[in-house]
Motif scaffolding. Structure first.
Motif, short mmCIF file in Angstrom:
data_model
loop_
_atom_site.label_atom_id
_atom_site.label_comp_id
_atom_site.label_asym_id
_atom_site.label_seq_id
_atom_site.Cartn_x
_atom_site.Cartn_y
_atom_site.Cartn_z
N TYR A 194 0.84 -1.19 0.00
CA TYR A 194 0.00 0.00 0.00
C TYR A 194 0.88 1.24 0.00
O TYR A 194 1.96 1.25 0.60
N THR A 195 0.38 2.28 -0.64
CA THR A 195 1.09 3.57 -0.67
C THR A 195 0.11 4.70 -0.39
O THR A 195 -0.91 4.82 -1.09
N ILE A 196 0.42 5.49 0.61
CA ILE A 196 -0.39 6.66 0.91
C ILE A 196 0.27 7.89 0.29
O ILE A 196 1.50 8.00 0.29
N SER A 197 -0.53 8.77 -0.26
CA SER A 197 -0.01 10.00 -0.85
C SER A 197 -1.07 11.08 -0.72
O SER A 197 -2.21 10.80 -0.35
N ARG A 198 -0.69 12.29 -1.00
CA ARG A 198 -1.64 13.40 -0.89
C ARG A 198 -1.33 14.45 -1.93
O ARG A 198 -0.19 14.61 -2.37
N ASP A 199 -2.36 15.18 -2.30
CA ASP A 199 -2.24 16.32 -3.18
C ASP A 199 -2.91 17.48 -2.47
O ASP A 199 -4.15 17.57 -2.45
N ASN A 200 -2.13 18.34 -1.87
CA ASN A 200 -2.70 19.42 -1.07
C ASN A 200 -3.45 20.43 -1.92
O ASN A 200 -4.41 21.05 -1.44
N ALA A 201 -3.04 20.60 -3.16
CA ALA A 201 -3.76 21.52 -4.04
C ALA A 201 -5.17 21.02 -4.31
O ALA A 201 -6.10 21.82 -4.44
N LYS A 202 -5.33 19.71 -4.38
CA LYS A 202 -6.65 19.11 -4.62
C LYS A 202 -7.34 18.73 -3.31
O LYS A 202 -8.47 18.22 -3.34
#
Length: 127
Positions: free
Chosen positions: A67-75
């Motif tokens: 599993y890989t967690i990631s984020r896009d703060n702009a979205k």
């Protein structure tokens, strides 16, 4: 902050799935985000957490490497990419957010640390 999880579904073992959690409201980029899951008849358990910048992540041993967690703060969205899914991955997956600050993202592995929760999205992995 309001959280809306999506992306769950029915897949076969070995398949991949990506969950999304869209946030609205307060300053998303300052929140540590986490994913938890609750299997039928079991307590909710930690899956992964990500720092506000996205630079630090932490995983439960059971999902590490798959599993890989990631984020896009702009979205204002956090993701959970799940590969090589196993039947024991069947659960309702919840995203969560917290404004608490600790020195390491490793401290965010318990649901008591989170202030805000999404409604959950069901992932079913068939064997």
């Amino acid at each position: 902050v309001q959280l809306q999880a999506s992306g769950g579904g029915l897949v076969q073992a070995g398949a991949s799935l990506r969950l999304s959690c869209a946030a609205s409201g307060r300053i998303f980029s300052r929140f540590v985000m986490g994913w938890f899951r609750q299997a039928p008849g079991k307590e909710r358990e930690f899956v992964a957490a990500i720092s506000w910048s996205g630079g630090s992540t932490y995983y439960a041993d059971s999902v590490k490497g798959r599993y890989t967690i990631s984020r896009d703060n702009a979205k204002m969205t956090v993701y959970l990419q799940m590969n090589s899914l196993k039947p024991e991955g069947t659960a309702v997956y919840y995203c969560a957010a917290t404004g608490r600050t600790y020195s390491s993202v490793n401290y965010y592995d318990h649901d008591d640390e989170y202030n805000y929760w999404g409604q959950g999205t069901l992932v079913t992995v068939s064997s």
